[in-house]
Design a protein around this motif. Sequence first.
Motif, PDB file in Angstrom:
ATOM      1  N   ILE A 182      -3.929  -1.724  -3.758  1.00  0.00           N
ATOM      2  CA  ILE A 182      -3.218  -2.874  -3.205  1.00  0.00           C
ATOM      3  C   ILE A 182      -2.461  -3.586  -4.316  1.00  0.00           C
ATOM      4  O   ILE A 182      -2.984  -3.751  -5.414  1.00  0.00           O
ATOM      5  CB  ILE A 182      -4.219  -3.798  -2.495  1.00  0.00           C
ATOM      6  CG1 ILE A 182      -4.699  -3.092  -1.218  1.00  0.00           C
ATOM      7  CG2 ILE A 182      -3.592  -5.130  -2.160  1.00  0.00           C
ATOM      8  CD1 ILE A 182      -5.654  -3.878  -0.392  1.00  0.00           C
ATOM      9  N   PHE A 242      -4.355   5.065  -3.732  1.00  0.00           N
ATOM     10  CA  PHE A 242      -4.504   3.875  -2.912  1.00  0.00           C
ATOM     11  C   PHE A 242      -4.777   2.677  -3.814  1.00  0.00           C
ATOM     12  O   PHE A 242      -5.758   2.647  -4.541  1.00  0.00           O
ATOM     13  CB  PHE A 242      -5.651   4.048  -1.923  1.00  0.00           C
ATOM     14  CG  PHE A 242      -5.854   2.849  -1.055  1.00  0.00           C
ATOM     15  CD1 PHE A 242      -5.057   2.666   0.081  1.00  0.00           C
ATOM     16  CD2 PHE A 242      -6.786   1.884  -1.370  1.00  0.00           C
ATOM     17  CE1 PHE A 242      -5.213   1.539   0.873  1.00  0.00           C
ATOM     18  CE2 PHE A 242      -6.951   0.751  -0.581  1.00  0.00           C
ATOM     19  CZ  PHE A 242      -6.161   0.586   0.544  1.00  0.00           C
ATOM     20  N   ILE A 259       0.810  -1.223   0.000  1.00  0.00           N
ATOM     21  CA  ILE A 259       0.000   0.000   0.000  1.00  0.00           C
ATOM     22  C   ILE A 259       0.841   1.270   0.000  1.00  0.00           C
ATOM     23  O   ILE A 259       0.571   2.216  -0.720  1.00  0.00           O
ATOM     24  CB  ILE A 259      -0.919   0.016   1.254  1.00  0.00           C
ATOM     25  CG1 ILE A 259      -1.931  -1.113   1.156  1.00  0.00           C
ATOM     26  CG2 ILE A 259      -1.621   1.363   1.402  1.00  0.00           C
ATOM     27  CD1 ILE A 259      -2.641  -1.410   2.452  1.00  0.00           C
TER      28      ILE A 259
END
Lengths: 441, 441, 441
Positions: free
Chosen positions: B107, B105, B88
């Motif tokens: 993942i 943001f 992240i």
Amino acid sequence: MLNKFLRYACWFISPVLFGSAPLWASVPGESAYIFNSLLFLIGGFLVMWMAAGFCMLEVGLVRTKNAADICLKNILLYSVACCMYFLIGYNLMYDGVDAGFIGSFSIWGADDINVLAEGAVIEGGYAASSDFFFQMVFVATTASIVSGTVAERIKLVPFLIFTVVLSGFIYPIQGGWKWGSGWLDTMGFADFAGSTLVHSVGGWAALTGAIILGPRYGRYTADGAIRFMPGSNLPLATLGTFILWFGWFGFNGASQLALGSAADAVAISNVFVNTNMAAAAGAISAAMVTKFRFGKVDLTMTLNGALAGLVSITAGPDTPSIAAAIGIGAVGAALAVLAVPLLDRLKIDDVVGAISVHLVAGIWGTLAVPLTNGDASLGVQIVGILAIGGFVTIASTLVWLMLKVTVGIRLSEEDERKGSDLAELGLEAYPEFGSGGSILP
Amino acid sequence: MLNKFLRYACWFISPVLFGSAPLWASVPGESAYIFNSLLFLIGGFLVMWMAAGFCMLEVGLVRTKNAADICLKNILLYSVACCMYFLIGYNLMYDGVDAGFIGSFSIWGADDINVLAEGAVIEGGYAASSDFFFQMVFVATTASIVSGTVAERIKLVPFLIFTVVLSGFIYPIQGGWKWGSGWLDTMGFADFAGSTLVHSVGGWAALTGAIILGPRYGRYTADGAIRFMPGSNLPLATLGTFILWFGWFGFNGASQLALGSAADAVAISNVFVNTNMAAAAGAISAAMVTKFRFGKVDLTMTLNGALAGLVSITAGPDTPSIAAAIGIGAVGAALAVLAVPLLDRLKIDDVVGAISVHLVAGIWGTLAVPLTNGDASLGVQIVGILAIGGFVTIASTLVWLMLKVTVGIRLSEEDERKGSDLAELGLEAYPEFGSGGSILP
Amino acid sequence: MLNKFLRYACWFISPVLFGSAPLWASVPGESAYIFNSLLFLIGGFLVMWMAAGFCMLEVGLVRTKNAADICLKNILLYSVACCMYFLIGYNLMYDGVDAGFIGSFSIWGADDINVLAEGAVIEGGYAASSDFFFQMVFVATTASIVSGTVAERIKLVPFLIFTVVLSGFIYPIQGGWKWGSGWLDTMGFADFAGSTLVHSVGGWAALTGAIILGPRYGRYTADGAIRFMPGSNLPLATLGTFILWFGWFGFNGASQLALGSAADAVAISNVFVNTNMAAAAGAISAAMVTKFRFGKVDLTMTLNGALAGLVSITAGPDTPSIAAAIGIGAVGAALAVLAVPLLDRLKIDDVVGAISVHLVAGIWGTLAVPLTNGDASLGVQIVGILAIGGFVTIASTLVWLMLKVTVGIRLSEEDERKGSDLAELGLEAYPEFGSGGSILP
């Protein structure tokens, strides 16, 4: 600005004119030579430093009564491995293997690489002695793996004789099969930095040694219980793990064998990242496995988990994505942790867990290469693992047995109880730290 | 001779033709690419090694009953920080901050930097993964600072959860404000290698943790006395300090972020010299302050003085003269030493002195930048310190409090007395070294 | 393919056109500048790390009651040496020695090398501050050698004052004779990385200190017996040896002083190999000598043997074949081991064996240079050894005696019994490790 434009323009145009690499905006031949040599030197001193890592790891995991002895073994095995590799091993591994099984045998032959290094400037693209240095410290790593497993009960002299044979003959012969362009290389066996060629080899040699030596007195009691013999200095074991992790950047990174192009720099950078992530994932994985399997997070297992992650990624740190490297490291660490009780059930006494870390994770890492590397095939990987495993197991067994029937390999029971420090060296590692004994049974 | 003349001649003439950098006597684009990447890799492995330094420093300064636990925390926090930053943090810090407050943001987003690294050869001037590696080990440094302060009383799992948040969110968000080209960078905030972005951040997180956790049992007695709890292994603490000093050459030196020109080589060399001198001056300064203030030279304070000197110079190691670097380090160390009794008076229990070293000296170092760097302004430096301090303090407080009310953060009094090694890990760090107890009260 | 052919073709043809080095396939001037500076920086941080090696070696070989004190001395001596060399030493050694005996005296003079570094880009071929950094850490090595010999009985402050004089005056003056292009350099004295200029100098200073201080109480009993005072932490002494070995690659390798050509890369690689082999041979040689002379392999002697091998090769690691390097290291280690009982017979009490390692092997290594280097002559080597030995002995003796009659140099008998940790620092290095006392007499 114009300058910058011209430079970029050349970058784009020159491949059209000259083929893949532009001639004048690219790395000049002599600069590439320096970069390549520098990579071997930096990688080499980092791998040399791993000898200290093994020493600290092992001295932290043995009991105080064997601590000085394991230090002595570690510094001498490194020294012996370097000398033997120079004397015999290097030529066995690299000189004229030619898709075959063994190189040339000649004592002192490797000295030419030093004397003649200057003359080889154009041919090799790197200083011959920089490559020799890098290969030499790899041998020492293999030898370091063995000492931890057989600690606390093996005599000094036979251990050193085994190191002589391992580093002068066993390691270089099988090493030549792949890295000396031998038959395994011809088949397409993939082992970037030595999950099999270095770590499994150390692991097989350790395994045969542990079986032939037998367990420490009192380790496995008559009623089937296993007596835990805790390491005496866990901060030093932790330090050793950090040293190994640190040195592994040289071990894997410099195994790219070249830094003379942007593509090399990219490859090495990827190797650094994947090496680090596999180790991190290994530590976390081992911590979680011990937490859920044994109830508590175990420090020693976590340390070994990080190392197992490193061993796992070593066969192919260049091709996985970061996420894949995390997976490879995590699985390798879990396997290594789970192998520890298995070995104990077989009454194979591995003082520091080196068989689990270097052999089990080494096999896993070698098998995992085809998952991310399209040039590798699972079948060939298995052939390589079996061939090298078979050769090292047989050769090591013969050497251990010959040592056993001649000079003897094991301390007397009395000496083992007293500790190898007093028995073999006549001193103590920590003469002023009262031996309070473990509070654990 | 002629050759040498020609080369120098070109050096002088080509800037006239091409602008600031001569095209063909200068570093070719691909060589610069390799130099830049190599700098990140060398700097990166040196900073990774600092994790071992923090571990040794802390294990030397805790009592034996908490020594294995602090080792475990240190290896796991490094591992967790690397994984979280990959998952992240990296994108939060570097992807699209654009003079703003936060990046993107996503993942696994950072995995692209590996997969696509080859494609980025021309654009960036360095291997994307080499930069990622260097940035990743910086996060781990921040997390390492916290563990020392909150040692001996915090539980393992909440500590690791805090590390998850710190390295995945808190550090990257504020890091992006400056190094991700966010709003503070736009304002002209100067922090070369992170006196504020790394060290103060660790310091604020440690400070909030220490306050919320409270002091160790018995540390401050009812009658207002302070019970000294001596470190159990000062040689390892000294080793840790040397490791950190050593690794700091990578921390500050590679923060130049480029080695592709002579000007970069000069800048990095100056950074090395100033980093070394600030540390040396810090050690001497702390030794003298303790001698004149407390009557005896204190080893732990001297070690922390060297570290405070390092932290102080980190915000701007490139611009001071050597004499100025000595001054900056000496003042930083004196401030750090004098902060220790102050914190004790406030009953803030910092086991290793990390708040004094990383927060106090970090603030000083950031404020000192305008003394030697004309591009920095004191006002902006203060804005940066306050903004980052405010953000980290608030965010850390929230996380610590949430952990406190959910899983709990503190060992029970019984477990704390027994030691976290036995309580949390079920083992001892030094099972054979009799615990003779300190001769000091 | 064509590209590769062109590149090689240019390699062959361009020397014909331009003299020895081809202009455009060779390393561009700016790249060479970066390579040269990078060599100093890498070599420099490795040599800085040797300070940690000396510290660990010494703390492992003293008794626990003096362990914290030796840590403090080691970190402060490094700090003091760096500051003094900057303040005074660098100019004394390098500024205007001109085949003479001494450079210029000016306080803060060396600061110019930082401030003006950028302007010196063309002239020197390397960043001036990178060279300064490398030279500075060498001074610290010299100072580190002394602390081990005089441990366990010298007071802190006079020791540090001696370090001030050694690093600010004694070392730089004699260093300038060779490395500052002084009279010994004009004569043709050969000392590649300082067997004499660094190691013997430390050795002579240690020898005079040991004689003037006298032996530790109880070391030599009235009836002529020698009481063995065993080191308290042999694993740390082993770690220290590994650190020194590791750092020595920077010490010897970067003493090539350039990495800007393929010939430099070859030379440095050869130096790496020979340095490693001399150390390995030294360890093995010392182990065998102790085995055959004293019956048991001695760990401390083996560690010192590796170091003696390193010291021996330091005067000329560039010219020997690998086999010759092995011989030089092995002989040096044997001499060092055999010197230990000799010093004891003279009642010269050297706590860590530094005189044997650094002085005896340093002299041997300097004398051995002409064996493999045709440019060196035995006569000149002897002149250099005697001149530097004479100067350092006289200067050190004067300083030690002045300190003795003014501030005093030795702890009181009571303080010595209590240990310098409690006497001077008021603390213990290992407060929780019960002092069980040695089992050896």
